[in-house]
Enzyme design. Structure first.
Site, mmCIF file in Angstrom:
data_model
loop_
_atom_site.group_PDB
_atom_site.id
_atom_site.type_symbol
_atom_site.label_atom_id
_atom_site.label_comp_id
_atom_site.label_asym_id
_atom_site.label_seq_id
_atom_site.Cartn_x
_atom_site.Cartn_y
_atom_site.Cartn_z
ATOM 1 C CG HIS A 147 50.209 41.307 37.003
ATOM 2 N ND1 HIS A 147 50.428 40.269 37.873
ATOM 3 C CD2 HIS A 147 50.845 40.985 35.859
ATOM 4 C CE1 HIS A 147 51.164 39.343 37.276
ATOM 5 N NE2 HIS A 147 51.429 39.764 36.058
ATOM 6 C CB CYS A 163 53.460 40.738 33.223
ATOM 7 S SG CYS A 163 52.147 40.568 31.996
#
Length: 187
Positions: A147, A163
């Site tokens: 992201h 992440c």
């Protein structure tokens, strides 16, 4: 799939800001200015691999994400990776992609950080940034994402909850190039 992905979205805390109902700062709203998209840290590089074009290879030790573009060549993006105790390896797939995703911290994250909201609406102040690629293993959401970030200085170190974080400029570019179903190899 989108409902499941948005329900489970986000295993990474970057920072949370308030936001208007429409998701954008309005004149006189008291919201901070729209976040910068950040620089592009993308480079075309020589890259030897047996993987097919369209495959993402993440090399955590290099803090780099490679998108294989052709034999012997890849796009290299600088990323942030999981901090100590939050790193992982393996092969997953891109299960879904979302523009300006909403963020729902997983229950494990909220247990560690009870001050976190249950959900941050979609928009430019969202901690997942401009785009998110949702990662799954054997058809099950891993809760990990590739992201963007609204803090371009938040790229290039070990600091996420597992992440992989890029500048918004770079995640928008990657989002355009990667298909749902793409293989992701995390080394």
């Amino acid at each position: 799939m989108r409902r499941m992905a948005t329900r489970l979205a986000g295993a990474c805390l970057i920072g949370i800001a308030s936001m208007s109902a429409g998701g954008f700062a309005e004149a006189g709203s008291g919201l901070p200015p729209l976040p910068a998209m950040g620089p592009s840290l993308r480079k075309t590089v020589a890259f030897q691999t047996g993987e097919q074009p369209g495959t993402i290879i993440i090399r955590k030790n290099e803090k780099a994400l490679y998108l294989v573009t052709s034999k012997g060549q890849a796009l290299r993006y600088q990323i942030s990776v999981g901090r100590d105790g939050f790193g992982w390896t393996g092969t997953v797939k891109v299960a879904a992609k979302t523009e300006w995703p909403e963020w729902r911290p997983p229950k494990e994250m909220r247990a560690r950080r009870p001050e976190l909201p249950a959900m941050v609406p979609a928009g430019p102040y969202n901690p997942l940034g401009a785009r998110a690629l949702y990662l799954a293993r054997d058809g099950r959401d891993t809760l990990y994402r590739i992201h963007g970030t609204n803090d371009p200085k938040g790229v290039g170190f070990d600091g996420t909850s597992g992440c992989f974080r890029l500048t918004n400029t770079d995640v928008i570019d990657l989002f355009r190039r990667v298909a749902v179903g793409a293989k992701v190899v995390v080394e």
